[in-house]
Design a protein around this motif. Structure first.
Motif, PDB file in Angstrom:
ATOM      1  N   GLU A 192       0.839  -1.200   0.000  1.00 47.95           N
ATOM      2  CA  GLU A 192       0.000   0.000   0.000  1.00 47.95           C
ATOM      3  C   GLU A 192       0.877   1.254   0.000  1.00 47.95           C
ATOM      4  OE1 GLU A 192      -2.533  -0.341   3.369  1.00 47.95           O
ATOM      5  OE2 GLU A 192      -3.854  -1.836   2.453  1.00 47.95           O
ATOM      6  N   ASN A 193       1.929   1.231   0.817  1.00 52.82           N
ATOM      7  CA  ASN A 193       2.860   2.364   0.849  1.00 52.82           C
ATOM      8  C   ASN A 193       3.582   2.521  -0.480  1.00 52.82           C
ATOM      9  OD1 ASN A 193       2.224   2.885   3.535  1.00 52.82           O
ATOM     10  ND2 ASN A 193       3.877   1.599   4.334  1.00 52.82           N
ATOM     11  N   VAL A 194       4.007   1.403  -1.066  1.00 54.30           N
ATOM     12  CA  VAL A 194       4.712   1.449  -2.345  1.00 54.30           C
ATOM     13  C   VAL A 194       3.800   2.012  -3.433  1.00 54.30           C
ATOM     14  CG1 VAL A 194       5.744   0.034  -4.170  1.00 54.30           C
ATOM     15  CG2 VAL A 194       6.315  -0.414  -1.774  1.00 54.30           C
ATOM     16  N   TYR A 195       2.560   1.545  -3.468  1.00 52.36           N
ATOM     17  CA  TYR A 195       1.610   1.995  -4.484  1.00 52.36           C
ATOM     18  C   TYR A 195       1.374   3.492  -4.380  1.00 52.36           C
ATOM     19  CZ  TYR A 195      -2.394   1.582  -7.659  1.00 52.36           C
ATOM     20  OH  TYR A 195      -3.245   1.710  -8.731  1.00 52.36           O
ATOM     21  N   GLU A 196       1.209   3.970  -3.159  1.00 51.62           N
ATOM     22  CA  GLU A 196       0.987   5.403  -2.949  1.00 51.62           C
ATOM     23  C   GLU A 196       2.234   6.202  -3.299  1.00 51.62           C
ATOM     24  OE1 GLU A 196      -0.797   8.976  -2.012  1.00 51.62           O
ATOM     25  OE2 GLU A 196      -1.697   6.996  -2.283  1.00 51.62           O
ATOM     26  N   ARG A 197       3.384   5.704  -2.895  1.00 50.52           N
ATOM     27  CA  ARG A 197       4.637   6.403  -3.163  1.00 50.52           C
ATOM     28  C   ARG A 197       4.883   6.541  -4.664  1.00 50.52           C
ATOM     29  NH1 ARG A 197       8.167   2.864  -0.975  1.00 50.52           N
ATOM     30  NH2 ARG A 197       7.889   3.777   1.077  1.00 50.52           N
ATOM     31  N   HIS A 198       4.547   5.515  -5.423  1.00 48.57           N
ATOM     32  CA  HIS A 198       4.837   5.517  -6.858  1.00 48.57           C
ATOM     33  C   HIS A 198       3.781   6.261  -7.673  1.00 48.57           C
ATOM     34  CE1 HIS A 198       8.184   2.410  -7.313  1.00 48.57           C
ATOM     35  NE2 HIS A 198       8.044   2.624  -6.009  1.00 48.57           N
ATOM     36  N   SER A 199       2.740   6.759  -7.023  1.00 47.40           N
ATOM     37  CA  SER A 199       1.721   7.505  -7.766  1.00 47.40           C
ATOM     38  C   SER A 199       2.292   8.797  -8.340  1.00 47.40           C
ATOM     39  CB  SER A 199       0.523   7.816  -6.863  1.00 47.40           C
ATOM     40  OG  SER A 199       0.910   8.677  -5.798  1.00 47.40           O
ATOM     41  N   SER A 200       3.399   9.276  -7.781  1.00 45.34           N
ATOM     42  CA  SER A 200       3.988  10.530  -8.240  1.00 45.34           C
ATOM     43  C   SER A 200       4.973  10.341  -9.392  1.00 45.34           C
ATOM     44  CB  SER A 200       4.723  11.215  -7.079  1.00 45.34           C
ATOM     45  OG  SER A 200       5.833  10.429  -6.664  1.00 45.34           O
ATOM     46  N   VAL A 201       5.268   9.091  -9.746  1.00 42.46           N
ATOM     47  CA  VAL A 201       6.356   8.819 -10.690  1.00 42.46           C
ATOM     48  C   VAL A 201       6.078   9.392 -12.079  1.00 42.46           C
ATOM     49  CG1 VAL A 201       7.508   6.956 -11.968  1.00 42.46           C
ATOM     50  CG2 VAL A 201       7.312   6.841  -9.483  1.00 42.46           C
ATOM     51  N   LEU A 202       4.827   9.318 -12.541  1.00 45.58           N
ATOM     52  CA  LEU A 202       4.506   9.818 -13.880  1.00 45.58           C
ATOM     53  C   LEU A 202       4.893  11.285 -14.019  1.00 45.58           C
ATOM     54  CD1 LEU A 202       3.190   9.189 -16.633  1.00 45.58           C
ATOM     55  CD2 LEU A 202       1.024   9.956 -15.651  1.00 45.58           C
ATOM     56  N   VAL A 203       4.483  12.108 -13.061  1.00 45.15           N
ATOM     57  CA  VAL A 203       4.801  13.534 -13.119  1.00 45.15           C
ATOM     58  C   VAL A 203       6.278  13.779 -12.844  1.00 45.15           C
ATOM     59  CG1 VAL A 203       4.361  15.771 -12.024  1.00 45.15           C
ATOM     60  CG2 VAL A 203       2.448  14.269 -12.568  1.00 45.15           C
ATOM     61  N   GLN A 204       6.877  12.991 -11.953  1.00 45.16           N
ATOM     62  CA  GLN A 204       8.300  13.171 -11.673  1.00 45.16           C
ATOM     63  C   GLN A 204       9.160  12.900 -12.916  1.00 45.16           C
ATOM     64  OE1 GLN A 204       8.357  10.785  -7.830  1.00 45.16           O
ATOM     65  NE2 GLN A 204       9.909  12.290  -7.362  1.00 45.16           N
ATOM     66  N   MET A 205       8.833  11.840 -13.650  1.00 40.62           N
ATOM     67  CA  MET A 205       9.585  11.548 -14.868  1.00 40.62           C
ATOM     68  C   MET A 205       9.304  12.591 -15.945  1.00 40.62           C
ATOM     69  SD  MET A 205      11.605   9.055 -14.395  1.00 40.62           S
ATOM     70  CE  MET A 205      12.050   8.634 -16.079  1.00 40.62           C
ATOM     71  N   ALA A 206       8.062  13.078 -16.001  1.00 43.79           N
ATOM     72  CA  ALA A 206       7.752  14.159 -16.940  1.00 43.79           C
ATOM     73  C   ALA A 206       8.542  15.412 -16.583  1.00 43.79           C
ATOM     74  CB  ALA A 206       6.248  14.449 -16.914  1.00 43.79           C
ATOM     75  N   ARG A 207       8.702  15.649 -15.285  1.00 43.03           N
ATOM     76  CA  ARG A 207       9.504  16.785 -14.846  1.00 43.03           C
ATOM     77  C   ARG A 207      10.959  16.600 -15.274  1.00 43.03           C
ATOM     78  NH1 ARG A 207       8.496  16.645  -9.457  1.00 43.03           N
ATOM     79  NH2 ARG A 207       6.665  17.953  -9.693  1.00 43.03           N
ATOM     80  N   GLY A 208      11.443  15.350 -15.210  1.00 43.64           N
ATOM     81  CA  GLY A 208      12.799  15.070 -15.669  1.00 43.64           C
ATOM     82  C   GLY A 208      12.977  15.359 -17.143  1.00 43.64           C
ATOM     83  N   ALA A 209      11.979  14.980 -17.959  1.00 45.49           N
ATOM     84  CA  ALA A 209      12.029  15.267 -19.392  1.00 45.49           C
ATOM     85  C   ALA A 209      11.967  16.781 -19.634  1.00 45.49           C
ATOM     86  CB  ALA A 209      10.885  14.563 -20.113  1.00 45.49           C
ATOM     87  N   PHE A 210      11.158  17.478 -18.819  1.00 43.69           N
ATOM     88  CA  PHE A 210      11.070  18.938 -18.928  1.00 43.69           C
ATOM     89  C   PHE A 210      12.425  19.573 -18.608  1.00 43.69           C
ATOM     90  CE2 PHE A 210      10.335  23.087 -16.921  1.00 43.69           C
ATOM     91  CZ  PHE A 210       9.594  23.728 -17.901  1.00 43.69           C
ATOM     92  N   GLU A 211      13.091  19.067 -17.568  1.00 46.06           N
ATOM     93  CA  GLU A 211      14.414  19.577 -17.206  1.00 46.06           C
ATOM     94  C   GLU A 211      15.411  19.317 -18.335  1.00 46.06           C
ATOM     95  OE1 GLU A 211      15.163  17.431 -13.633  1.00 46.06           O
ATOM     96  OE2 GLU A 211      13.797  18.640 -12.419  1.00 46.06           O
ATOM     97  N   LEU A 212      15.288  18.151 -18.985  1.00 41.58           N
ATOM     98  CA  LEU A 212      16.188  17.829 -20.090  1.00 41.58           C
ATOM     99  C   LEU A 212      15.939  18.758 -21.270  1.00 41.58           C
ATOM    100  CD1 LEU A 212      18.372  16.003 -21.232  1.00 41.58           C
ATOM    101  CD2 LEU A 212      16.595  14.382 -21.917  1.00 41.58           C
TER     102      LEU A 212
END
Length: 481
Positions: A192-212
């Motif tokens: 449950e903690n892992v699932y909640e923690r990883h809910s932010s990954v889509l935007v975090q990776m998009a932020r990484g692409a934006f930074e690139l």
């Protein structure tokens, strides 16, 4: 495949692992099922006290990344949730499973029994660390993107989840029913903690692409300022050199970065499906559902909900929205994950509405968007077509619409999106044009269970989008290496 690590077991919580100093790497190494040994030559390593970059944790990740992943299909997930594979739960670890399976075999199929949950949890305890390790290694190796701060944060997040899952004993107690249930409950809390923690990954990776993208625009990757790594004594480049460098970097990124992101997001979908399916099985049963899978998914009903959501977003942005007409097999149902189909249809419909309004102008008499649902008794796919008269896409841009580094959104919107609520995978609160991830992610959702998404466009007129979804659900996950 020979497994080379055997003498590893969870002794206590937090994560303490007994590792023999002399681990054989030959083909004669023992298997994971070998009981742990604690001897004078053994060293106790508390992985939670070590930094993620430590050699011990990197070696642990490497060992799991060398193990093969196990793919699943929609049918397998449904049958497992119904308990149809309980007979495969062997008595490998000392007894108890077979007799319990007989006791519960007559229970209601619509509700996951304790043994079904134990079977699924045992599989996830073995499988998830392997999948996470593959992605951690991939995050460490992707050119340029690995240096972006947001991508480094995702890698840390994945490593944290990897270690948390390994903190649970690899096998539940085999003879104690109460001990098995306690093990399963403990494991569920961690997921449950892992699932909640990883809910932010889509935007975090998009932020990484934006930074690139931002680093490329500034020429930072060519020797100027750098979002990911700052340093002194960097060469000052002319505008011409920066432009030439940008073109070269973007060309190189087209294949390596996009291939990486395709692998990453397909894997992320798989991890969230497996965890989401397990956590849903632990909830009270819902009619026609086995976990997150609906055995009677209605494309018509999902398209209607997606139309309402897209119209809401379009009206909020432009004050009006085009009409949508649905035709075809409106009564058809098939097994699928409704949230996946809703995401795909919402993305296509909001794109069509935005294109139609912007091409014809606000307050114009908009031509309707048409949705056709096609299916036949002999069809291998359910096919949904979305057609609009929104002016189409230039042929030179057709390849770019599948790019994670391409978006039509204004820079201000992009900056707003990377600061947007990141704890959701997709939401009607986001603007119509955002991070440029909608189409490639939608295609990944379609391909995950063996379908596809294709787009044909006529510049100056409109665009046709085709969603292909397998009817049988027997296609296995396309797991990336």
């Amino acid at each position: 495949m020979t497994r080379t690590i055997a003498s590893i077991s969870c002794i206590n919580t937090p994560f303490q692992i007994t590792c023999l100093r002399k681990l054989s790497t030959s083909s004669s190494s023992s298997t994971d099922s070998t009981p742990p040994h604690t001897t004078d030559s053994a060293a106790v390593v508390d992985y939670t006290s070590l930094p993620h970059s430590s050699p011990e944790i990197q070696a642990l990740i490497d060992r799991h990344a060398h193990k093969p992943q196990t793919s699943a299909s929609l049918q397998t997930l449904m049958k497992t949730g119904r308990g149809e594979f309980l007979h495969k739960m062997s008595d490998t670890h000392g007894g108890g499973y077979a007799s319990v399976a007989v006791d519960i075999s007559a229970d209601d199929e619509s509700e996951a029994t304790p043994l079904v949950l134990l079977q699924v949890a045992s599989f996830l305890r073995r499988e998830l660390p392997i999948r996470l390790a593959h992605r951690i290694q991939d995050l460490s190796r992707v050119p340029l993107l690995q240096d972006m701060r947001s991508v480094q944060q995702v890698k840390e997040l994945y490593t944290t989840s990897f270690l948390e899952i390994l903190s649970v004993d690899k096998h539940p107690p085999s003879r104690e029913r109460e001990g098995q249930e306690e093990w399963e409950i403990q494991f569920a809390k961690i997921l449950e903690n892992v699932y909640e923690r990883h809910s932010s990954v889509l935007v975090q990776m998009a932020r990484g692409a934006f930074e690139l993208r931002a680093a490329i625009r500034r020429g930072a990757l060519l020797g100027g300022d750098d979002d990911g790594c700052e340093g002194e004594g960097q060469k000052t480049l002319s505008d011409t050199e920066i432009q030439i460098g940008r073109d070269a970097v973007e060309f190189e990124l087209m294949e390596s970065t996009h291939a990486f992101l395709d692998r990453f997001y397909i894997s992320r979908i798989g991890i969230r499906v497996l965890i989401g399916q397990y956590l849903s099985l632990r909830q009270p049963p819902v009619e026609n559902y086995v976990g997150i899978i609906c055995s009677k998914t209605s494309p018509y009903e999902i398209v209607k909900r997606a139309i309402d959501d897209a119209a809401f977003m379009c009206t909020r942005k432009y004050g009006d929205a085009p009409e949508v007409i649905i035709t075809g097999r409106l009564d058809m149902t098939f097994p699928y994950v409704p949230t996946h189909l809703h995401y795909i249809m919402l993305e296509l419909l909001k794109n069509s509405m935005r294109a139609t309004v912007e091409y014809h102008g606000i307050d114009a008499d908009y031509p309707p968007i048409k949705v056709v649902i096609a299916d036949g008794s002999d069809n291998e796919d359910v096919i949904i077509k979305v057609s609009d008269e929104g002016g189409g896409i230039p042929r030179s841009n057709m390849k770019r619409i599948w790019s994670y580094l391409f978006t039509t959104a204004d820079p201000e919107i992009q900056e707003g999106m990377v600061a947007f609520n990141e704890n959701v995978d997709h939401s009607i609160d986001s603007p119509l044009a955002g991070l440029g991830y909608g189409l490639p992610i939608s295609r990944s959702y379609a391909r995950y269970f063996g379908g596809d998404l294709s787009i044909m466009s006529m510049e100056g007129y409109g665009t046709d989008c085709f969603v292909y979804l397998t009817r049988l659900g027997n296609t296995r996950e396309p797991l990336p290496i």
